[in-house]
Design a protein around this motif. Structure first.
Motif, PDB file in Angstrom:
ATOM      1  N   GLU A 247      48.241  49.793  40.440  1.00 55.54           N
ATOM      2  CA  GLU A 247      46.726  50.299  40.767  1.00 55.54           C
ATOM      3  C   GLU A 247      45.699  49.372  39.925  1.00 55.54           C
ATOM      4  O   GLU A 247      44.482  49.546  40.330  1.00 55.54           O
ATOM      5  CB  GLU A 247      46.786  51.597  40.129  1.00 55.54           C
ATOM      6  CG  GLU A 247      47.700  52.673  40.979  1.00 55.54           C
ATOM      7  CD  GLU A 247      47.425  52.550  42.472  1.00 55.54           C
ATOM      8  OE1 GLU A 247      46.296  52.825  42.760  1.00 55.54           O
ATOM      9  OE2 GLU A 247      48.360  52.651  43.196  1.00 55.54           O
TER      10      GLU A 247
ATOM     11  N   HIS B 242      44.285  44.314  40.149  1.00 54.39           N
ATOM     12  CA  HIS B 242      43.137  43.600  40.659  1.00 54.39           C
ATOM     13  C   HIS B 242      42.218  43.498  39.583  1.00 54.39           C
ATOM     14  O   HIS B 242      41.150  42.621  39.698  1.00 54.39           O
ATOM     15  CB  HIS B 242      42.646  44.420  41.891  1.00 54.39           C
ATOM     16  CG  HIS B 242      42.110  45.500  41.541  1.00 54.39           C
ATOM     17  ND1 HIS B 242      42.986  46.652  41.399  1.00 54.39           N
ATOM     18  CD2 HIS B 242      40.693  45.822  41.550  1.00 54.39           C
ATOM     19  CE1 HIS B 242      41.847  47.927  40.798  1.00 54.39           C
ATOM     20  NE2 HIS B 242      40.594  47.428  41.345  1.00 54.39           N
TER      21      HIS B 242
ATOM     22  N   LYS C 227      40.825  43.847  47.757  1.00 58.37           N
ATOM     23  CA  LYS C 227      41.246  45.041  47.138  1.00 58.37           C
ATOM     24  C   LYS C 227      41.468  45.886  48.224  1.00 58.37           C
ATOM     25  O   LYS C 227      42.757  46.553  48.148  1.00 58.37           O
ATOM     26  CB  LYS C 227      40.008  45.519  46.526  1.00 58.37           C
ATOM     27  CG  LYS C 227      40.596  46.813  45.376  1.00 58.37           C
ATOM     28  CD  LYS C 227      39.377  47.605  44.581  1.00 58.37           C
ATOM     29  CE  LYS C 227      39.756  48.807  44.054  1.00 58.37           C
ATOM     30  NZ  LYS C 227      40.631  49.878  45.005  1.00 58.37           N
TER      31      LYS C 227
ATOM     32  N   GLY D  44      44.968  44.965  49.403  1.00 63.60           N
ATOM     33  CA  GLY D  44      45.886  45.119  48.254  1.00 63.60           C
ATOM     34  C   GLY D  44      46.584  43.683  47.917  1.00 63.60           C
ATOM     35  O   GLY D  44      46.352  42.594  48.632  1.00 63.60           O
TER      36      GLY D  44
ATOM     37  N   SER E  26      50.043  41.779  47.212  1.00 67.36           N
ATOM     38  CA  SER E  26      51.412  41.800  47.439  1.00 67.36           C
ATOM     39  C   SER E  26      51.834  40.668  47.911  1.00 67.36           C
ATOM     40  O   SER E  26      51.121  39.675  48.348  1.00 67.36           O
ATOM     41  CB  SER E  26      51.997  42.986  48.263  1.00 67.36           C
ATOM     42  OG  SER E  26      51.271  42.560  49.626  1.00 67.36           O
TER      43      SER E  26
ATOM     44  N   THR F  58      50.331  39.945  51.451  1.00 63.84           N
ATOM     45  CA  THR F  58      48.960  39.774  51.238  1.00 63.84           C
ATOM     46  C   THR F  58      48.419  38.482  50.628  1.00 63.84           C
ATOM     47  O   THR F  58      47.430  38.235  50.583  1.00 63.84           O
ATOM     48  CB  THR F  58      47.835  40.812  51.028  1.00 63.84           C
ATOM     49  OG1 THR F  58      48.441  41.250  49.505  1.00 63.84           O
ATOM     50  CG2 THR F  58      48.698  42.040  51.723  1.00 63.84           C
TER      51      THR F  58
END
Length: 306
Positions: free
Chosen positions: A222, A225, A271, A274, A276, A279
């Motif tokens: 969470e 970033h 953001k 996400g 990962s 991405t």
């Protein structure tokens, strides 16, 4: 000569092993340091010396990335599950991983005569700096306790590929090391650390599986970033602070506006996607675009300050 089993590597495989895409980082710092030298001591600037420094910088940078490819493959950080870009040659093709190791040693060996040629013209302290760079480059991903596995990895690499390289590139031309040059190297350090933070945020799951403790892992999914956002903002703020410190004139602030506006637009989209493996390609492309814009605008700011 060593015999490599499996698929014979092609030129594209070699470029993937050294991740040629990431060379925008060292080239950026080289250009910033050289632009600063050209702006502050144009009468001393040597294009032949610039070419030598560029060749040595790329040899060390590519060698460092090659070691990273080798150790990440051997330690299980890079797998087919994590490489959704299908870019990593050691993962996607049947290539002996020792090729990456030997290629990196060869690139470091190439940097030695280049460094000596630079030292003969710019002082032997530069040779010591280059040797230290190779040493740190190896231990960034190799050795018993790789720096890249720690929460400070991106800051270490950002400082080395950013501020230190900017200072070295300027010093070989000007033979001057002062506070202004060090300050000019700070914004690139922060911008490079932002790229690495984005990469680590995307690789968080695979890195954790391999036993790494990067900052993105420590912060959790969470908040992974946050370093990216903070470092991009800090790089722009640091550049904007240089006029107040008397390093650049106030008019040099103008070119930084487009870079700040682009970052303001791109970061929220990152953001929303996400961070990962899935991405990673889109996010690294986005943060690289911000970095390239920052570099271009920062070079324009230095040119205005000439």
């Amino acid at each position: 000569m060593s015999h490599y089993a499996g698929a014979p590597p092609g030129p594209g495989d070699l470029l993937r092993i050294v991740d040629i895409r990431t060379k925008i980082v060292s080239v950026s710092s080289l250009l910033v340091g050289s632009a600063w030298a050209l702006a502050t001591a144009p009468q001393r600037f040597s294009w032949s010396l610039f070419a030598l420094v560029a060749a040595a910088t790329l040899a060390i940078d590519m060698g460092t990335t090659g070691f990273n490819s080798y150790f990440d493959f051997r330690s299980g950080v890079d797998t087919k599950a994590s490489d959704q870009e299908r870019f990593k040659a050691l993962v996607q093709r049947d290539i002996d991983p020792r090729l990456a190791r030997d290629l990196s040693f060869a690139l470091f060996a190439l940097a030695v005569p280049l460094g000596l040629a630079i030292g003969a013209r710019a002082g032997w302290g530069v040779v010591a700096a280059g040797a230290a760079g190779m040493l740190f480059g190896y231990f960034y991903s190799g050795g018993p306790s790789p720096i890249s596995r720690t929460p400070v990895g991106e800051f270490f690499a950002g400082g080395l590929l950013g501020g230190v390289l900017v200072v070295v590139a300027a010093f070989v031309q000007t033979q001057r090391l002062d506070a202004a040059t060090v300050l000019v190297g700070l914004p690139p350090s922060l911008a490079i650390a932002a790229i690495l933070s984005a990469n680590n945020a995307c690789d968080r799951v695979g890195d954790a599986r391999a036993g790494r403790r990067t900052l993105a892992i420590v912060l959790g999914p969470e908040r992974s970033h946050l370093p990216v956002f903070a470092l991009v903002a800090a790089s722009v703020v640091a550049a904007a602070t240089l006029p107040a410190l008397g390093v650049l004139p106030p008019r040099s602030l103008l070119p930084m506006v487009p870079a700040a506006l682009l970052a303001w637009r791109v970061l929220p989209a990152m953001k929303a996607r996400g961070f990962s493996h899935a991405t990673k390609s889109a996010n690294m492309g986005a943060v690289s675009l911000v970095f390239l814009a920052f570099t271009a605008c920062y070079l324009a700011a230095i040119a205005l300050g000439a």
